[in-house]
Each structure stands twice: as C-alpha cells, then as structure tokens.
Design an enzyme around this catalytic site. Structure first.
Site, short mmCIF file in Angstrom:
data_model
loop_
_atom_site.label_atom_id
_atom_site.label_comp_id
_atom_site.label_asym_id
_atom_site.label_seq_id
_atom_site.Cartn_x
_atom_site.Cartn_y
_atom_site.Cartn_z
N ASP A 1 0.83 -1.22 0.00
CA ASP A 1 0.00 0.00 0.00
C ASP A 1 0.86 1.26 0.00
OD1 ASP A 1 1.08 -0.12 2.49
OD2 ASP A 1 -0.83 -0.06 3.58
N GLU B 1 3.17 2.22 2.07
CA GLU B 1 3.69 2.72 3.35
C GLU B 1 5.16 2.31 3.47
OE1 GLU B 1 1.24 1.36 6.54
OE2 GLU B 1 -0.44 2.64 5.96
N GLN C 1 7.88 27.34 4.19
CA GLN C 1 6.66 27.78 4.87
C GLN C 1 6.98 28.00 6.35
OE1 GLN C 1 5.19 24.39 2.59
NE2 GLN C 1 3.18 25.23 3.02
N ASP D 1 16.68 39.39 -3.11
CA ASP D 1 15.47 39.89 -2.44
C ASP D 1 15.79 40.28 -1.01
OD1 ASP D 1 15.66 37.43 -1.12
OD2 ASP D 1 14.27 36.47 -2.49
N LYS E 1 12.27 42.55 -4.62
CA LYS E 1 11.50 41.53 -5.36
C LYS E 1 10.18 41.28 -4.64
CE LYS E 1 11.72 36.91 -4.70
NZ LYS E 1 12.39 35.64 -4.38
N ARG F 1 6.62 38.59 -4.57
CA ARG F 1 6.08 37.32 -5.09
C ARG F 1 4.60 37.26 -4.72
NH1 ARG F 1 8.26 32.14 -6.24
NH2 ARG F 1 10.28 32.67 -5.34
N ASP G 1 21.85 32.82 -3.52
CA ASP G 1 20.53 32.54 -2.94
C ASP G 1 20.58 31.21 -2.20
OD1 ASP G 1 17.91 33.12 -2.38
OD2 ASP G 1 17.22 33.16 -4.45
N GLY H 1 12.86 28.44 -10.29
CA GLY H 1 13.80 29.17 -11.14
C GLY H 1 13.35 30.60 -11.43
N THR I 1 12.92 33.25 -9.50
CA THR I 1 13.74 34.29 -8.88
C THR I 1 15.03 34.46 -9.67
OG1 THR I 1 12.83 33.81 -6.71
CG2 THR I 1 14.96 34.96 -6.75
C1 R5P Z 1 13.07 33.31 -1.47
O1 R5P Z 1 12.72 33.75 -0.42
C2 R5P Z 1 14.18 32.33 -1.58
O2 R5P Z 1 15.35 32.81 -1.00
C3 R5P Z 1 14.43 31.93 -3.01
O3 R5P Z 1 14.75 33.06 -3.74
C4 R5P Z 1 13.20 31.29 -3.59
O4 R5P Z 1 12.68 30.31 -2.76
C5 R5P Z 1 13.50 30.70 -4.95
O5 R5P Z 1 12.31 30.18 -5.47
P1 R5P Z 1 12.01 30.19 -7.02
O6 R5P Z 1 13.14 29.51 -7.69
O7 R5P Z 1 10.71 29.44 -7.12
O8 R5P Z 1 11.84 31.60 -7.42
#
Ligand code: R5P
Length: 304
Positions: A34, A36, A94, A170, A193, A195, A220, A226, A228
């Site tokens: 199943d 698991e 999150q 950002d 930046k 979002r 980053d 991708g 950002t």
């Molecule tokens: C933003 O707060 C993070 O530092 C990254 O810039 C972000 O998670 C990148 O996500 P994505 O590639 O979807 O733009």
C-alpha cells in the site's frame, strides 16, 4: 560512529562516508504494497553515535516519514545519540502563515523530527532565521559560502575579483548575501522583489546600487521554480551587468525549473549536491559542487 542513509540522496551519503573513511550502515528501506514505508536497520548500534543523512527533497513527505522511521528504529536499538543530517530542510519555505489558515510547516517538521527521537540536527543554509527557533534540540547550521566561492573561482577564474558585485535577489536574502560578500570581499547591490502569494509570480521592482558594466554574483539559498533566478538576472542584465553567476545551495529545481534556467541568459548556475539532481534536470550552464567534505567535518567534530 555510524552513518546511515535514507533514499533521498544516497550519492551524497556515500561521498560523506568516503570522507569519513567508514562504510554506510546496513539498512533496508522498502515499501509495503500500500506504499507505506518500512525500514529495517540490520546492525547493532547499541551505545553508538549514529548519524542519518536524508534531504527532505521531492517527495518531501515520503522522505520525512522515512527519516523519522529511521530515527525511531535507531533509538529503539539503543543508539547512544542519533543525529539527523538534513542537508536540505524541505518544508522550511513555509516558515510562517502567509495567509490566515495556512499551516506553519517548518514548525511542524521540527516537531516530527524531535518526536522521532533524534537528539540533534545538522543542516545547511536554512531558508530563514525563523526556522532555527522551531527546534528544541541542538541544530548545527553549516554554511556553503566557502565551498561555493572556491567552486566558482575554479569554474570561472577571475569571476570573484575587483569590479564584481554581489547582488542580493530579495529582502529575505539580504543578510545571506551580505555574509557571502563579506567573505569574498566584494560590495553588495540590493534588488527589491515581490512574489504573489497565490500565483507565485515573481516581480523585480527596484535596485539599490549599480551593476552597470560589472559581472554579478547572485547568491541565494534555493532555486525552486527558477523564477527568482531568471527574473532577477533579466533585471540586472537590463541594468548593464556583463556576466551573471547565479549561486545557490539547494537545487530543488521543481517542475520546469531546470528548463527555465537552461533557457535563461545566466552565464553559469552553480549549486551544491544537498539535493540529488537527476540527469534529466542537468543543463549546459549548470555546475554542481559537493558539500560532502563540510558534512564529514561536522560529523567528525561532533564525535570528538
Ligand atoms: C526566497 O525567499 C528564496 O530565497 C528563493 O529566492 C526562492 O525560494 C526561490 O524560489 P524560485 O526559484 O521558485 O523563485
């Protein structure tokens, strides 16, 4: 000392084991009919210092449960200390409820890991400063600045030199970029930046500083979709940047992330192996450097 691996990034675990000069622990990880997860630790670890390497990469839910089952088995087998080595802490994006009604996933993940019986965590470049306080067990957060700096210098000799600027993509990445810029002795330029919390659409709305006529290093934590990387690179290119080196620790490369980067004007994309990258997600401008040495050193230091 023993090192076990989950299934999310066995290649990295093997590289760490080689650096430590030990074999990987014997464990069988299978799935019931199943789907698991079932883990079976085949070694006597009583009284041992044990480490379990597992990135919470796609499919993060499954890899998390696997990690927790491994921790629980090792605890039941009376290991002296069980440390989770989580190079990429999935669910850490999150780290707050962006909208009322959303779960703070990073906090719950910390609770799962603790409930599984882990005594400590080693991780790398957490998404934000909000994540660390969710844990009530010791967490060692390793930096990838040095390894990425050295890898870029080898890949593009002269990329890190007078005249180059570090660009923070950002506001959230401001202190991360500043630490990197300090380490390599370069100035920082800041992008603004935004979002969309529903669609995820990224927009660059401004720049503080000049990139005109200069090579740029963007630093980053994650490349996820991708967006950002591409949007910020397009922006600095319009502002006159002569070359763009996009450095990131965690190459999550979700969905069409790899294709998006492959079609971009970024000169080189340099990432680490905290997340396993399958062949079909590799592209011509991508370079991967390993964090195995840093993790091996951290494990070694914790067992001294
Ligand atoms: C933003 O707060 C993070 O530092 C990254 O810039 C972000 O998670 C990148 O996500 P994505 O590639 O979807 O733009």
């Amino acid at each position: 000392m023993r090192l076990f691996s989950g299934t999310s990034n066995k290649g990295l675990a093997e590289r760490v084991a080689v650096s430590l000069g030990i074999p990987l622990g014997d464990v069988e990880i299978t799935r019931f009919i199943d789907n698991e997860c079932r883990v079976f630790v085949k070694e006597d670890v009583a009284g041992e210092d044990v480490f379990v390497l597992q990135s919470l990469s796609e499919v993060a839910d499954q890899h998390l449960v696997e990690l927790c089952l491994l921790g629980s088995s090792l605890r039941d087998l009376h290991a002296k200390k069980v440390t989770a080595v989580i190079p990429w802490m999935g669910y850490s994006k999150q780290d707050k409820a962006f909208r009322k009604g959303e779960a703070v996933s990073a906090q719950l993940i910390a609770k799962f890991i603790e409930a599984a019986g882990f005594d400590a965590v080693i991780t790398m470049e957490l998404h934000s400063e909000n994540v660390l306080p969710f844990f009530h067990i010791p967490v060692t957060e390793l930096s990838t600045h040095t390894v990425l700096h050295h890898a870029l210098s080898e890949l593009v000799p002269g990329a890190v030199s007078e005249g180059t600027v570090v660009v923070s993509p950002d506001r959230g990445g401001k202190s991360r970029s500043e630490r990197f810029a300090r380490a390599v002795g370069l100035p920082v330029v800041y992008l603004e930046k935004s979002r969309d919390t529903v669609t995820g659409e990224v927009r660059v709305t401004g720049i503080d500083g000049s990139v005109s006529g200069k090579p740029v290093i963007m630093f980053d934590d994650i490349i996820n979709t991708g967006s950002t990387a591409v949007k910020t690179s397009e922006y600095v290119q319009k502002e006159g940047a002569t070359a763009i080196y996009f450095l990131a620790t965690h190459a999550v490369l979700a969905g069409s992330g790899a294709a998006v980067l492959a079609g971009s004007t970024i000169s080189r994309v340099l990432v680490t192996d905290t997340v396993f990258i399958p062949e079909n997600k590799k592209f011509a401008t991508l370079a991967i450097t390993s964090v195995s040495g840093i993790i091996a050193d951290a494990i070694h230091n914790q067992t001294k």
